[in-house]
Scaffold this motif. Structure first.
Motif, PDB file in Angstrom:
ATOM      1  N   VAL A  84      -2.237   5.431  -5.541  1.00  0.00           N
ATOM      2  CA  VAL A  84      -3.030   5.355  -4.320  1.00  0.00           C
ATOM      3  C   VAL A  84      -2.978   3.918  -3.817  1.00  0.00           C
ATOM      4  CG1 VAL A  84      -5.190   5.072  -5.639  1.00  0.00           C
ATOM      5  CG2 VAL A  84      -5.271   5.726  -3.222  1.00  0.00           C
ATOM      6  N   VAL A  85      -2.533   3.756  -2.589  1.00  0.00           N
ATOM      7  CA  VAL A  85      -2.458   2.444  -1.954  1.00  0.00           C
ATOM      8  C   VAL A  85      -3.683   2.297  -1.065  1.00  0.00           C
ATOM      9  CG1 VAL A  85      -1.112   0.923  -0.456  1.00  0.00           C
ATOM     10  CG2 VAL A  85       0.058   2.521  -2.004  1.00  0.00           C
ATOM     11  N   THR A  86      -4.506   1.310  -1.347  1.00  0.00           N
ATOM     12  CA  THR A  86      -5.709   1.076  -0.546  1.00  0.00           C
ATOM     13  C   THR A  86      -5.488  -0.149   0.333  1.00  0.00           C
ATOM     14  OG1 THR A  86      -6.721  -0.239  -2.319  1.00  0.00           O
ATOM     15  CG2 THR A  86      -7.236   2.114  -2.249  1.00  0.00           C
ATOM     16  N   ILE A  87      -5.698   0.020   1.622  1.00  0.00           N
ATOM     17  CA  ILE A  87      -5.502  -1.064   2.582  1.00  0.00           C
ATOM     18  C   ILE A  87      -6.860  -1.438   3.149  1.00  0.00           C
ATOM     19  CG2 ILE A  87      -4.396  -1.743   4.732  1.00  0.00           C
ATOM     20  CD1 ILE A  87      -2.237   0.389   4.085  1.00  0.00           C
ATOM     21  N   VAL A  88      -7.371  -2.575   2.703  1.00  0.00           N
ATOM     22  CA  VAL A  88      -8.677  -3.054   3.143  1.00  0.00           C
ATOM     23  C   VAL A  88      -8.466  -4.172   4.158  1.00  0.00           C
ATOM     24  CG1 VAL A  88     -10.834  -4.154   2.454  1.00  0.00           C
ATOM     25  CG2 VAL A  88      -9.780  -2.423   0.977  1.00  0.00           C
ATOM     26  N   SER A  89      -8.927  -3.958   5.375  1.00  0.00           N
ATOM     27  CA  SER A  89      -8.839  -4.992   6.416  1.00  0.00           C
ATOM     28  C   SER A  89     -10.230  -5.564   6.641  1.00  0.00           C
ATOM     29  CB  SER A  89      -8.269  -4.414   7.713  1.00  0.00           C
ATOM     30  OG  SER A  89      -9.044  -3.329   8.180  1.00  0.00           O
ATOM     31  N   ARG A  90     -10.310  -6.896   6.617  1.00  0.00           N
ATOM     32  CA  ARG A  90     -11.601  -7.572   6.673  1.00  0.00           C
ATOM     33  C   ARG A  90     -11.613  -8.523   7.868  1.00  0.00           C
ATOM     34  NH1 ARG A  90     -11.909  -9.445   0.372  1.00  0.00           N
ATOM     35  NH2 ARG A  90     -10.631 -11.136   1.213  1.00  0.00           N
ATOM     36  N   GLY A  91     -12.605  -8.365   8.728  1.00  0.00           N
ATOM     37  CA  GLY A  91     -12.672  -9.175   9.935  1.00  0.00           C
ATOM     38  C   GLY A  91     -12.844 -10.641   9.645  1.00  0.00           C
ATOM     39  N   GLY A  92     -13.607 -10.978   8.591  1.00  0.00           N
ATOM     40  CA  GLY A  92     -13.862 -12.360   8.219  1.00  0.00           C
ATOM     41  C   GLY A  92     -13.064 -12.775   7.006  1.00  0.00           C
ATOM     42  N   THR A  93     -13.539 -13.831   6.356  1.00  0.00           N
ATOM     43  CA  THR A  93     -12.873 -14.325   5.156  1.00  0.00           C
ATOM     44  C   THR A  93     -13.857 -14.311   3.992  1.00  0.00           C
ATOM     45  OG1 THR A  93     -13.462 -16.615   5.716  1.00  0.00           O
ATOM     46  CG2 THR A  93     -11.317 -15.814   6.459  1.00  0.00           C
ATOM     47  N   HIS A 136     -12.033   0.649  -5.886  1.00  0.00           N
ATOM     48  CA  HIS A 136     -11.548   0.421  -7.245  1.00  0.00           C
ATOM     49  C   HIS A 136     -12.305   1.291  -8.253  1.00  0.00           C
ATOM     50  CE1 HIS A 136      -9.891  -1.786 -10.676  1.00  0.00           C
ATOM     51  NE2 HIS A 136     -11.117  -1.754 -11.171  1.00  0.00           N
ATOM     52  N   ILE A 137     -13.628   1.329  -8.122  1.00  0.00           N
ATOM     53  CA  ILE A 137     -14.436   2.087  -9.077  1.00  0.00           C
ATOM     54  C   ILE A 137     -14.197   3.592  -8.948  1.00  0.00           C
ATOM     55  CG2 ILE A 137     -16.803   2.721  -9.695  1.00  0.00           C
ATOM     56  CD1 ILE A 137     -17.604  -0.163  -8.861  1.00  0.00           C
ATOM     57  N   VAL A 138     -14.227   4.097  -7.710  1.00  0.00           N
ATOM     58  CA  VAL A 138     -14.119   5.546  -7.524  1.00  0.00           C
ATOM     59  C   VAL A 138     -12.692   6.042  -7.742  1.00  0.00           C
ATOM     60  CG1 VAL A 138     -14.376   7.440  -5.885  1.00  0.00           C
ATOM     61  CG2 VAL A 138     -16.103   5.640  -5.984  1.00  0.00           C
ATOM     62  N   LEU A 139     -11.737   5.438  -7.033  1.00  0.00           N
ATOM     63  CA  LEU A 139     -10.364   5.935  -7.120  1.00  0.00           C
ATOM     64  C   LEU A 139      -9.681   5.493  -8.413  1.00  0.00           C
ATOM     65  CD1 LEU A 139      -9.209   5.336  -3.426  1.00  0.00           C
ATOM     66  CD2 LEU A 139     -10.187   7.403  -4.435  1.00  0.00           C
ATOM     67  N   GLY A 140      -9.848   4.216  -8.751  1.00  0.00           N
ATOM     68  CA  GLY A 140      -9.149   3.699  -9.915  1.00  0.00           C
ATOM     69  C   GLY A 140      -9.790   4.050 -11.238  1.00  0.00           C
ATOM     70  N   MET A 172      -6.790   7.065 -10.867  1.00  0.00           N
ATOM     71  CA  MET A 172      -5.561   6.896 -10.108  1.00  0.00           C
ATOM     72  C   MET A 172      -4.988   5.498 -10.312  1.00  0.00           C
ATOM     73  SD  MET A 172      -6.761   8.856  -6.584  1.00  0.00           S
ATOM     74  CE  MET A 172      -5.108   9.149  -5.949  1.00  0.00           C
ATOM     75  N   LYS A 173      -3.688   5.365 -10.074  1.00  0.00           N
ATOM     76  CA  LYS A 173      -3.027   4.060 -10.175  1.00  0.00           C
ATOM     77  C   LYS A 173      -3.198   3.344  -8.841  1.00  0.00           C
ATOM     78  CE  LYS A 173      -0.312   0.751 -11.630  1.00  0.00           C
ATOM     79  NZ  LYS A 173      -0.805  -0.265 -12.576  1.00  0.00           N
ATOM     80  N   LEU A 174      -4.017   2.295  -8.854  1.00  0.00           N
ATOM     81  CA  LEU A 174      -4.417   1.639  -7.621  1.00  0.00           C
ATOM     82  C   LEU A 174      -3.445   0.511  -7.263  1.00  0.00           C
ATOM     83  CD1 LEU A 174      -7.001   2.039  -5.799  1.00  0.00           C
ATOM     84  CD2 LEU A 174      -7.891  -0.014  -6.890  1.00  0.00           C
ATOM     85  N   TYR A 175      -3.043   0.506  -5.985  1.00  0.00           N
ATOM     86  CA  TYR A 175      -2.233  -0.576  -5.438  1.00  0.00           C
ATOM     87  C   TYR A 175      -3.007  -1.166  -4.253  1.00  0.00           C
ATOM     88  CZ  TYR A 175       1.603   1.383  -8.182  1.00  0.00           C
ATOM     89  OH  TYR A 175       2.398   1.842  -9.208  1.00  0.00           O
ATOM     90  N   PRO A 176      -3.851  -2.170  -4.490  1.00  0.00           N
ATOM     91  CA  PRO A 176      -4.683  -2.710  -3.419  1.00  0.00           C
ATOM     92  C   PRO A 176      -3.929  -3.709  -2.539  1.00  0.00           C
ATOM     93  CG  PRO A 176      -5.207  -3.780  -5.490  1.00  0.00           C
ATOM     94  CD  PRO A 176      -4.160  -2.763  -5.803  1.00  0.00           C
ATOM     95  N   VAL A 177      -4.103  -3.557  -1.241  1.00  0.00           N
ATOM     96  CA  VAL A 177      -3.552  -4.488  -0.255  1.00  0.00           C
ATOM     97  C   VAL A 177      -4.705  -4.908   0.643  1.00  0.00           C
ATOM     98  CG1 VAL A 177      -1.931  -4.793   1.645  1.00  0.00           C
ATOM     99  CG2 VAL A 177      -1.280  -3.394  -0.333  1.00  0.00           C
ATOM    100  N   THR A 178      -4.860  -6.217   0.844  1.00  0.00           N
ATOM    101  CA  THR A 178      -5.989  -6.724   1.624  1.00  0.00           C
ATOM    102  C   THR A 178      -5.502  -7.697   2.688  1.00  0.00           C
ATOM    103  OG1 THR A 178      -7.419  -6.542  -0.329  1.00  0.00           O
ATOM    104  CG2 THR A 178      -8.224  -7.882   1.504  1.00  0.00           C
ATOM    105  N   VAL A 179      -6.042  -7.560   3.884  1.00  0.00           N
ATOM    106  CA  VAL A 179      -5.807  -8.548   4.935  1.00  0.00           C
ATOM    107  C   VAL A 179      -7.161  -9.021   5.439  1.00  0.00           C
ATOM    108  CG1 VAL A 179      -3.534  -7.729   5.644  1.00  0.00           C
ATOM    109  CG2 VAL A 179      -5.566  -6.709   6.669  1.00  0.00           C
ATOM    110  N   SER A 180      -7.250 -10.313   5.758  1.00  0.00           N
ATOM    111  CA  SER A 180      -8.524 -10.912   6.152  1.00  0.00           C
ATOM    112  C   SER A 180      -8.409 -11.624   7.493  1.00  0.00           C
ATOM    113  CB  SER A 180      -8.992 -11.899   5.078  1.00  0.00           C
ATOM    114  OG  SER A 180      -9.142 -11.266   3.824  1.00  0.00           O
ATOM    115  N   ALA A 181      -9.558 -12.067   7.997  1.00  0.00           N
ATOM    116  CA  ALA A 181      -9.639 -12.784   9.276  1.00  0.00           C
ATOM    117  C   ALA A 181      -8.990 -11.999  10.407  1.00  0.00           C
ATOM    118  CB  ALA A 181      -9.021 -14.175   9.153  1.00  0.00           C
TER     119      ALA A 181
END
Length: 210
Positions: free
Chosen positions: A130-139, A157-161, A166-175
């Motif tokens: 499962v690839v999770t893409i978290v986009s965050r307006g701030g930093t 992370h807690i629920v899916l992973g 599930m095998k978690l692949y987290p991707v995060t973008v900020s600002a």
């Protein structure tokens, strides 16, 4: 045929960073060949209701005699579960809304986090990517006053992973609001570079997972 479950939850249908990245993942997945199929669940456009009753949190065998569930609510929950079970890979777009996941995504989580069905001693989804893409307006950088304010990523992370295994692949973008908020404007270049790196990562994952 390899199947991708493509989940979006952003309320922004035009400029969402999370939607752009999940779409890039889905496009790269389809490019692998005609046998690579996609099932789309847009949780903002086609919103799930909040749980009709707390009994839906439990497997049917674990409900008390007083707990009843309407057939249509049971059927909807099963549909959501079956989509997840049938997918070979899952990609989830999860913008940070008021420091946590959107309520539309939480409604989906409430229908799959079920002890005795997908969690709690049984993990039929164990190891599924499962690839999770978290986009965050701030930093939320380490050492800043807001470093602990991202309460969305831990939920996934807690629920899916952890709970679902599930095998978690987290991707995060900020600002991601650097182009709209003056206080974040100096970070616009950094945000653009981070987004480009995330897209490269996303496209690589889409061509290797499954």
């Amino acid at each position: 045929m390899p199947s991708l479950l493509h989940i979006d939850s952003s309320a922004d249908l035009s400029h969402s960073r999370s939607r752009a990245l999940t779409a890039a993942f889905a496009d790269a997945w389809r490019a692998r060949g005609p046998e690579y199929t996609v099932v789309r669940r847009d949780l903002h456009v086609d919103q799930l209701p909040h749980l009709e009753t707390s009994a839906l949190h439990w497997a049917a065998a674990d409900r008390t005699p007083e707990e009843s569930v309407a057939p249509e609510a049971e059927a909807l929950r099963q549909q959501v579960i079956d989509e997840l079970l049938s997918a070979d890979v899952v990609v989830v777009g999860a913008p940070l809304y008021n420091y946590t996941v959107p309520s539309t995504l939480k409604a989906w989580i409430d229908r799959v986090h079920i002890p005795g069905v997908l969690t709690g001693g049984v993990q039929p989804l164990a190891g599924k990517p499962v690839v999770t893409i978290v986009s965050r307006g701030g930093t939320y950088d380490a050492g800043t006053p807001t470093e602990d304010w991202d309460h969305g990523s831990p939920v996934l992370h807690i629920v899916l992973g952890t709970a679902l295994g599930m095998k978690l692949y987290p991707v995060t973008v900020s600002a991601t609001l650097a182009d709209r908020l003056p206080d974040l404007a100096p970070l616009a270049g950094h945000a653009a570079a981070e987004f480009a790196d995330a897209r490269t990562t996303i496209e690589r994952l889409a061509t290797t997972l499954g």
